[in-house]
Design a protein around this motif. Sequence first.
Motif, PDB file in Angstrom:
ATOM      1  N   GLY A 145      75.585 -12.962 -23.623  1.00 19.93           N
ATOM      2  CA  GLY A 145      75.704 -14.208 -24.356  1.00 19.93           C
ATOM      3  C   GLY A 145      75.432 -15.425 -23.502  1.00 19.93           C
ATOM      4  N   LYS A 146      75.564 -16.585 -24.094  1.00 17.10           N
ATOM      5  CA  LYS A 146      75.343 -17.823 -23.341  1.00 17.10           C
ATOM      6  C   LYS A 146      76.480 -18.056 -22.348  1.00 17.10           C
ATOM      7  CE  LYS A 146      75.863 -21.734 -25.473  1.00 17.10           C
ATOM      8  NZ  LYS A 146      75.652 -22.903 -26.363  1.00 17.10           N
ATOM      9  N   SER A 147      77.733 -17.959 -22.835  1.00 15.75           N
ATOM     10  CA  SER A 147      78.908 -18.168 -21.980  1.00 15.75           C
ATOM     11  C   SER A 147      79.748 -16.916 -21.831  1.00 15.75           C
ATOM     12  CB  SER A 147      79.783 -19.284 -22.562  1.00 15.75           C
ATOM     13  OG  SER A 147      79.045 -20.485 -22.706  1.00 15.75           O
ATOM     14  N   GLY A 148      79.458 -15.899 -22.604  1.00 17.01           N
ATOM     15  CA  GLY A 148      80.225 -14.663 -22.563  1.00 17.01           C
ATOM     16  C   GLY A 148      80.151 -13.948 -23.893  1.00 17.01           C
ATOM     17  N   ILE A 149      80.845 -12.832 -23.985  1.00 18.88           N
ATOM     18  CA  ILE A 149      80.789 -12.030 -25.210  1.00 18.88           C
ATOM     19  C   ILE A 149      81.384 -12.777 -26.405  1.00 18.88           C
ATOM     20  CG2 ILE A 149      83.025 -10.894 -24.940  1.00 18.88           C
ATOM     21  CD1 ILE A 149      81.597  -8.284 -25.821  1.00 18.88           C
ATOM     22  N   THR A 150      82.203 -13.798 -26.149  1.00 19.27           N
ATOM     23  CA  THR A 150      82.790 -14.585 -27.244  1.00 19.27           C
ATOM     24  C   THR A 150      81.715 -15.284 -28.078  1.00 19.27           C
ATOM     25  OG1 THR A 150      83.110 -16.409 -25.682  1.00 19.27           O
ATOM     26  CG2 THR A 150      85.005 -14.984 -26.097  1.00 19.27           C
ATOM     27  N   ASP A 151      80.550 -15.532 -27.476  1.00 17.33           N
ATOM     28  CA  ASP A 151      79.460 -16.159 -28.245  1.00 17.33           C
ATOM     29  C   ASP A 151      79.033 -15.264 -29.402  1.00 17.33           C
ATOM     30  OD1 ASP A 151      79.276 -18.487 -26.672  1.00 17.33           O
ATOM     31  OD2 ASP A 151      78.088 -17.440 -25.170  1.00 17.33           O
ATOM     32  N   TYR A 152      79.001 -13.963 -29.155  1.00 19.17           N
ATOM     33  CA  TYR A 152      78.650 -13.028 -30.233  1.00 19.17           C
ATOM     34  C   TYR A 152      79.775 -12.945 -31.263  1.00 19.17           C
ATOM     35  CZ  TYR A 152      74.532 -11.346 -27.730  1.00 19.17           C
ATOM     36  OH  TYR A 152      73.308 -11.264 -27.119  1.00 19.17           O
ATOM     37  N   VAL A 153      81.008 -12.967 -30.767  1.00 16.74           N
ATOM     38  CA  VAL A 153      82.157 -12.897 -31.673  1.00 16.74           C
ATOM     39  C   VAL A 153      82.178 -14.109 -32.603  1.00 16.74           C
ATOM     40  CG1 VAL A 153      84.678 -12.857 -31.815  1.00 16.74           C
ATOM     41  CG2 VAL A 153      83.509 -11.550 -30.027  1.00 16.74           C
ATOM     42  N   LEU A 154      81.974 -15.306 -32.042  1.00 18.30           N
ATOM     43  CA  LEU A 154      81.982 -16.533 -32.844  1.00 18.30           C
ATOM     44  C   LEU A 154      80.819 -16.576 -33.832  1.00 18.30           C
ATOM     45  CD1 LEU A 154      82.950 -19.131 -30.064  1.00 18.30           C
ATOM     46  CD2 LEU A 154      84.405 -18.244 -31.902  1.00 18.30           C
ATOM     47  N   SER A 155      79.720 -15.891 -33.479  1.00 20.74           N
ATOM     48  CA  SER A 155      78.559 -15.845 -34.376  1.00 20.74           C
ATOM     49  C   SER A 155      78.646 -14.691 -35.367  1.00 20.74           C
ATOM     50  CB  SER A 155      77.266 -15.717 -33.559  1.00 20.74           C
ATOM     51  OG  SER A 155      77.102 -16.817 -32.695  1.00 20.74           O
ATOM     52  N   GLU A 157      78.574 -11.466 -34.745  1.00 20.75           N
ATOM     53  CA  GLU A 157      77.525 -10.500 -34.422  1.00 20.75           C
ATOM     54  C   GLU A 157      78.104  -9.441 -33.493  1.00 20.75           C
ATOM     55  OE1 GLU A 157      73.697 -12.159 -33.143  1.00 20.75           O
ATOM     56  OE2 GLU A 157      74.484 -14.126 -33.671  1.00 20.75           O
ATOM     57  N   ALA A 158      77.602  -8.246 -33.616  1.00 20.55           N
ATOM     58  CA  ALA A 158      77.996  -7.183 -32.692  1.00 20.55           C
ATOM     59  C   ALA A 158      77.224  -7.357 -31.383  1.00 20.55           C
ATOM     60  CB  ALA A 158      77.692  -5.818 -33.299  1.00 20.55           C
ATOM     61  N   PRO A 159      77.909  -7.367 -30.256  1.00 21.90           N
ATOM     62  CA  PRO A 159      77.201  -7.521 -28.977  1.00 21.90           C
ATOM     63  C   PRO A 159      76.293  -6.331 -28.710  1.00 21.90           C
ATOM     64  CG  PRO A 159      79.490  -6.933 -28.600  1.00 21.90           C
ATOM     65  CD  PRO A 159      79.356  -7.218 -30.067  1.00 21.90           C
ATOM     66  N   PRO A 160      75.096  -6.554 -28.178  1.00 23.22           N
ATOM     67  CA  PRO A 160      74.193  -5.432 -27.878  1.00 23.22           C
ATOM     68  C   PRO A 160      74.693  -4.624 -26.687  1.00 23.22           C
ATOM     69  CG  PRO A 160      73.277  -7.491 -27.078  1.00 23.22           C
ATOM     70  CD  PRO A 160      74.507  -7.864 -27.849  1.00 23.22           C
ATOM     71  N   ALA A 161      74.130  -3.471 -26.517  1.00 20.83           N
ATOM     72  CA  ALA A 161      74.541  -2.591 -25.414  1.00 20.83           C
ATOM     73  C   ALA A 161      74.267  -3.216 -24.051  1.00 20.83           C
ATOM     74  CB  ALA A 161      73.813  -1.250 -25.525  1.00 20.83           C
ATOM     75  N   SER A 162      73.278  -4.106 -23.977  1.00 17.64           N
ATOM     76  CA  SER A 162      72.929  -4.739 -22.705  1.00 17.64           C
ATOM     77  C   SER A 162      74.033  -5.659 -22.199  1.00 17.64           C
ATOM     78  CB  SER A 162      71.633  -5.539 -22.851  1.00 17.64           C
ATOM     79  OG  SER A 162      71.740  -6.525 -23.857  1.00 17.64           O
ATOM     80  N   CYS A 163      75.035  -5.952 -23.040  1.00 18.12           N
ATOM     81  CA  CYS A 163      76.147  -6.810 -22.642  1.00 18.12           C
ATOM     82  C   CYS A 163      77.128  -6.101 -21.716  1.00 18.12           C
ATOM     83  CB  CYS A 163      76.916  -7.294 -23.878  1.00 18.12           C
ATOM     84  SG  CYS A 163      76.299  -8.851 -24.561  1.00 18.12           S
ATOM     85  N   CYS A 164      76.997  -4.804 -21.589  1.00 18.98           N
ATOM     86  CA  CYS A 164      78.029  -4.044 -20.881  1.00 18.98           C
ATOM     87  C   CYS A 164      77.420  -3.097 -19.858  1.00 18.98           C
ATOM     88  CB  CYS A 164      78.870  -3.251 -21.873  1.00 18.98           C
ATOM     89  SG  CYS A 164      79.474  -4.248 -23.253  1.00 18.98           S
ATOM     90  N   GLU A 165      78.175  -2.857 -18.813  1.00 21.68           N
ATOM     91  CA  GLU A 165      77.747  -1.919 -17.777  1.00 21.68           C
ATOM     92  C   GLU A 165      77.703  -0.517 -18.353  1.00 21.68           C
ATOM     93  OE1 GLU A 165      78.902  -0.765 -13.151  1.00 21.68           O
ATOM     94  OE2 GLU A 165      80.218  -2.068 -14.346  1.00 21.68           O
ATOM     95  N   HIS A 166      76.649   0.216 -18.043  1.00 20.29           N
ATOM     96  CA  HIS A 166      76.421   1.575 -18.551  1.00 20.29           C
ATOM     97  C   HIS A 166      76.369   1.598 -20.080  1.00 20.29           C
ATOM     98  CE1 HIS A 166      77.152   2.696 -14.474  1.00 20.29           C
ATOM     99  NE2 HIS A 166      78.445   2.421 -14.524  1.00 20.29           N
TER     100      HIS A 166
END
Length: 228
Positions: A145-155, A157-166
């Motif tokens: 996200g722009k500032s963190g995973i909260t950007d997806y939450v506020l939008s 949207e489900a965060p993509p897999a690229s947001c997380c290690e492994h």
Amino acid sequence: MDCGTSTAKYVLFAFNTVVVIIGLLGIVFGALILNSIGVVEVNGQVGFPVQAILPILLITLGSVVVFIAFLGCCGAIRESVCMTMCYAVFLLVLLIIQLAIVVLLWANKEKFNAAMGEVIDKAWDERRREPAVFEAIQQSLKCCGKSGITDYVLSVEAPPASCCEHNDCLNPLNIYGGCRSKFQEFMSFSTDTAKYVGLGLIVVELIGFIFACCLANNVRNYKRRNAY
């Protein structure tokens, strides 16, 4: 040929040999950075992410330096006034461009960092129209996200897999930080390194310019004296 001219000739040749080596090391260093950044594949398209621009510029600059230094070596060995003066002019132009870039980076560091943040802001705002761009940024910087995973939450949207290690977002510890701060840190470190390397090159190029002018002037005077 007098002793001073011969000295300038061999000093200039040795100097440019060293510069060629430095230029080649710059190309290798840029290639290693580019390799560490790697390419990303999004929607079947493979390419370099946005932060690859700095190592690409380093490779380009190294190639230009090698060409100019090679010209200086040839001019010195052949005692060619034309080649030596062309070398001096190219070196002076390169020196001025580098000095302007270093001064601009030094005087506008905050503006540069803000501009880098705006790059991420724009990519985030346009991700629905061009999702591949922001996905590539997340993959290469290992961010979310722009500032963190909260950007997806506020939008909503489900965060993509690229947001997380492994690609495992079930564990909160695997979630990456925001892309804006990571990109600014990467570019700030890279530009700081570029500034000091640029200053070193400017000093080296100034020495080469002085020796080139001295050699060309001595060779020209020597040929004029022999013409009478």
